[in-house]
Scaffold this active site. Structure first.
Site, PDB file in Angstrom:
ATOM      1  N   ARG A  91      35.149  39.894  39.336  1.00 49.29           N
ATOM      2  CA  ARG A  91      35.604  40.366  38.033  1.00 49.29           C
ATOM      3  C   ARG A  91      35.849  41.877  38.122  1.00 49.29           C
ATOM      4  O   ARG A  91      35.181  42.572  38.893  1.00 49.29           O
ATOM      5  CB  ARG A  91      34.569  40.060  36.952  1.00 49.29           C
ATOM      6  CG  ARG A  91      34.332  38.565  36.732  1.00 49.29           C
ATOM      7  CD  ARG A  91      33.288  38.322  35.668  1.00 49.29           C
ATOM      8  NE  ARG A  91      33.087  36.895  35.444  1.00 49.29           N
ATOM      9  CZ  ARG A  91      32.214  36.142  36.086  1.00 49.29           C
ATOM     10  NH1 ARG A  91      31.424  36.689  37.017  1.00 49.29           N
ATOM     11  NH2 ARG A  91      32.095  34.855  35.824  1.00 49.29           N
ATOM     12  N   LYS A 117      28.350  38.669  35.012  1.00 47.87           N
ATOM     13  CA  LYS A 117      28.495  38.124  33.671  1.00 47.87           C
ATOM     14  C   LYS A 117      27.395  37.097  33.453  1.00 47.87           C
ATOM     15  O   LYS A 117      27.370  36.040  34.095  1.00 47.87           O
ATOM     16  CB  LYS A 117      29.875  37.474  33.509  1.00 47.87           C
ATOM     17  CG  LYS A 117      30.132  36.923  32.121  1.00 47.87           C
ATOM     18  CD  LYS A 117      31.515  36.320  32.035  1.00 47.87           C
ATOM     19  CE  LYS A 117      31.786  35.750  30.648  1.00 47.87           C
ATOM     20  NZ  LYS A 117      33.148  35.143  30.555  1.00 47.87           N
ATOM     21  N   HIS A 160      42.076  41.206  35.840  1.00 49.32           N
ATOM     22  CA  HIS A 160      41.298  39.962  35.878  1.00 49.32           C
ATOM     23  C   HIS A 160      42.125  38.830  36.486  1.00 49.32           C
ATOM     24  O   HIS A 160      41.588  37.834  36.981  1.00 49.32           O
ATOM     25  CB  HIS A 160      40.862  39.596  34.461  1.00 49.32           C
ATOM     26  CG  HIS A 160      39.633  38.751  34.413  1.00 49.32           C
ATOM     27  ND1 HIS A 160      39.628  37.420  34.748  1.00 49.32           N
ATOM     28  CD2 HIS A 160      38.359  39.046  34.061  1.00 49.32           C
ATOM     29  CE1 HIS A 160      38.408  36.926  34.596  1.00 49.32           C
ATOM     30  NE2 HIS A 160      37.621  37.891  34.190  1.00 49.32           N
ATOM     31  N   ARG A 168      41.680  36.932  39.989  1.00 51.41           N
ATOM     32  CA  ARG A 168      40.790  35.768  40.118  1.00 51.41           C
ATOM     33  C   ARG A 168      41.558  34.469  39.866  1.00 51.41           C
ATOM     34  O   ARG A 168      41.412  33.493  40.605  1.00 51.41           O
ATOM     35  CB  ARG A 168      39.625  35.898  39.129  1.00 51.41           C
ATOM     36  CG  ARG A 168      38.633  36.974  39.509  1.00 51.41           C
ATOM     37  CD  ARG A 168      37.713  37.347  38.363  1.00 51.41           C
ATOM     38  NE  ARG A 168      37.004  36.234  37.754  1.00 51.41           N
ATOM     39  CZ  ARG A 168      35.874  35.685  38.207  1.00 51.41           C
ATOM     40  NH1 ARG A 168      35.354  36.155  39.344  1.00 51.41           N
ATOM     41  NH2 ARG A 168      35.287  34.709  37.564  1.00 51.41           N
ATOM     42  N   HIS A 196      31.288  31.173  38.557  1.00 57.75           N
ATOM     43  CA  HIS A 196      31.291  30.497  37.265  1.00 57.75           C
ATOM     44  C   HIS A 196      29.998  29.718  37.091  1.00 57.75           C
ATOM     45  O   HIS A 196      29.458  29.160  38.047  1.00 57.75           O
ATOM     46  CB  HIS A 196      32.478  29.531  37.165  1.00 57.75           C
ATOM     47  CG  HIS A 196      33.758  30.231  36.873  1.00 57.75           C
ATOM     48  ND1 HIS A 196      34.993  29.636  37.047  1.00 57.75           N
ATOM     49  CD2 HIS A 196      34.023  31.488  36.408  1.00 57.75           C
ATOM     50  CE1 HIS A 196      35.953  30.492  36.702  1.00 57.75           C
ATOM     51  NE2 HIS A 196      35.384  31.611  36.325  1.00 57.75           N
ATOM     52  N   TYR A 256      21.787  23.597  43.626  1.00 60.27           N
ATOM     53  CA  TYR A 256      22.194  23.042  44.911  1.00 60.27           C
ATOM     54  C   TYR A 256      23.397  23.793  45.476  1.00 60.27           C
ATOM     55  O   TYR A 256      23.467  24.108  46.660  1.00 60.27           O
ATOM     56  CB  TYR A 256      22.527  21.564  44.710  1.00 60.27           C
ATOM     57  CG  TYR A 256      23.004  20.832  45.945  1.00 60.27           C
ATOM     58  CD1 TYR A 256      22.180  20.672  47.055  1.00 60.27           C
ATOM     59  CD2 TYR A 256      24.290  20.305  45.993  1.00 60.27           C
ATOM     60  CE1 TYR A 256      22.617  19.994  48.184  1.00 60.27           C
ATOM     61  CE2 TYR A 256      24.735  19.625  47.118  1.00 60.27           C
ATOM     62  CZ  TYR A 256      23.884  19.480  48.205  1.00 60.27           C
ATOM     63  OH  TYR A 256      24.332  18.811  49.317  1.00 60.27           O
TER      64      TYR A 256
END
Length: 412
Positions: free
Chosen positions: A249, A276, A347, A350, A373, A383
């Site tokens: 970001r 974030k 941005h 991304r 995310h 995991y």
């Protein structure tokens, strides 16, 4: 009323020969008080009721011209005709102006910020100050805090939405709401107009917009060539290159610190406090996001290190190395290269990587993990944290090589 003074008389006016002040009458009680150091307009009148002499000071000449002095004298005379005392009226006007100034939105906002920022992270403070100075105060700052309506706040948020910054619009509304909560608690405002605004109507439609991003390979190749030939500072050019290579970001990139880079392991480790996440997660700061660095990303950092390696930040601000680049720097660089807000954003790097990597057949879970995310499945999230590290390293190297191949293709 016959007037007596002229501009030439006023300019030539001097104190009396013995050094005492001279009073030059203009008629109706208005006169110019002349001393060795200044000339002041005054108005003598008899106070209503007891008839005592009262003097209203209008202001200094030449700041107050002859014409302006006469206009103010006329206004004061009309006050007396209405049964009001000019001196008392002036005092009340000053008090009202002082009270209005004390309770303008900008004064309350600055007090709120000063009290709150000690408990915030550096990045949150910078983001909030930017939100205030760029998106809120130019429109609401001079207004009395009790005169701002929900419609005023909605207009401020909509201005932000119109440039495609839906998430920022949400923060604008939240920031204004917090300022009003503070003001109401301390009796600086009677009520909170932001509380009347339901969040979805303000920004639900436009906040769903994706950040503008280039996903056409040919156009992306041109962008990479434009970055290579960027005419601004070397630091900003490196920031643009790493924006394309790391999938971070913009805020995570700008606040990057040299201590986070491990050249031997070819990794960039970012603590959750800089990512974030919810405030309580940032404060706990118990996890990290690891970015495997492709050879091209490492080369960019190694080339930049001699220039900024002795500073804390990888991308220090030109206004002082104690600060990082501003959030507008990369955006402004894209604009300089000819990419407007509807074509490519900071941005958007991304989105560009995510879209093309998925098209190229890379594991969507690895792509999402690299984007940091949040996984909606908490068990799978734990995991995934470790499972995709090697796959992500291979993916980012392949992505860097892909960008190189696009860069080398001629657009003619």
């Amino acid at each position: 009323m016959k007037r007596k003074l002229t501009d030439s008389i006023i300019k030539a006016a001097k104190p009396k020969p013995d050094g005492n002040p001279a009073n030059l009458s203009d008629g109706g009680g208005l006169y110019l008080h002349v001393t060795a150091n200044h000339k002041v307009w005054r108005y003598n009148y008899r106070r209503l009721g007891d008839g005592k002499m009262q003097t209203l000071t209008i202001g200094k000449y030449p700041a107050i011209s002859l014409k302006e002095a006469r206009e103010q004298h006329e206004s004061a005379w009309q006050l007396r005709e209405r049964g009001l005392d000019p001196c008392q009226h002036k005092q009340m006007s000053r008090a009202a102006a002082s009270e209005t100034g004390r309770n303008t939105f900008v004064v309350v906002a600055q007090e709120w910020l000063a009290r709150k920022k000690d408990g915030w992270s550096e990045s949150h403070t910078e983001r909030t100050e930017g939100c205030l100075n760029r998106d809120i105060l130019p429109w609401l700052g001079k207004l009395h805090i009790d005169h701002i309506t929900p419609h005023d706040i909605i207009k401020v948020a909509q201005r932000v939405e119109e440039r495609g910054a839906g998430e920022t619009a949400r923060r604008v509304k939240q920031c204004i709401d917090q300022i009003y909560r503070y003001a109401v608690t301390l009796h600086m405002a009677q009520r909170n107009p932001a509380a009347d605004i339901q969040y979805p109507p303000v920004s639900s439609t436009l906040s769903q917009r994706s950040f503008a991003a280039i996903t056409d390979p040919a156009q992306l190749g041109q962008l990479m060539r434009d970055i290579d030939h960027y005419q601004g500072t070397f630091t900003v050019r490196c920031a643009l290159q790493l924006s394309a290579l790391t999938m971070l970001r913009p805020g995570e990139l700008r606040h990057a610190e040299w201590a986070e880079i491990d050249f031997e392991a070819a990794t960039w480790t970012i603590e959750i406090r800089r990512m974030k996440a919810r405030t309580h997660i940032k404060r706990a700061n118990q996890t990290v996001h690891i970015v495997p660095l492709a050879k091209q990303a490492l080369a960019t950092l190694q080339e930049l290190h001699p220039l900024t390696g002795h500073f804390k930040y990888i991308f220090p601000s030109a206004r002082g190395a104690s600060r990082c680049l501003s959030e507008n720097t990369v955006r402004a660089a894209l604009r300089t290269m000819g990419y407007d807000n509807d074509t490519m954003t900071a941005h958007g790097f991304r989105s560009t990587a995510s879209s093309l990597l998925n098209e190229l057949g890379w594991n969507p879970d690895a792509v999402e993990r690299q984007l940091a995310h949040k996984d909606t499945n908490p068990i799978r999230g734990i995991y995934n944290r470790g499972k995709y590290m090697e796959e992500r390293r291979q993916m980012l190297q392949a992505w860097a090589d892909y960008l190189d191949s696009l860069r080398q293709v001629s657009n003619t």
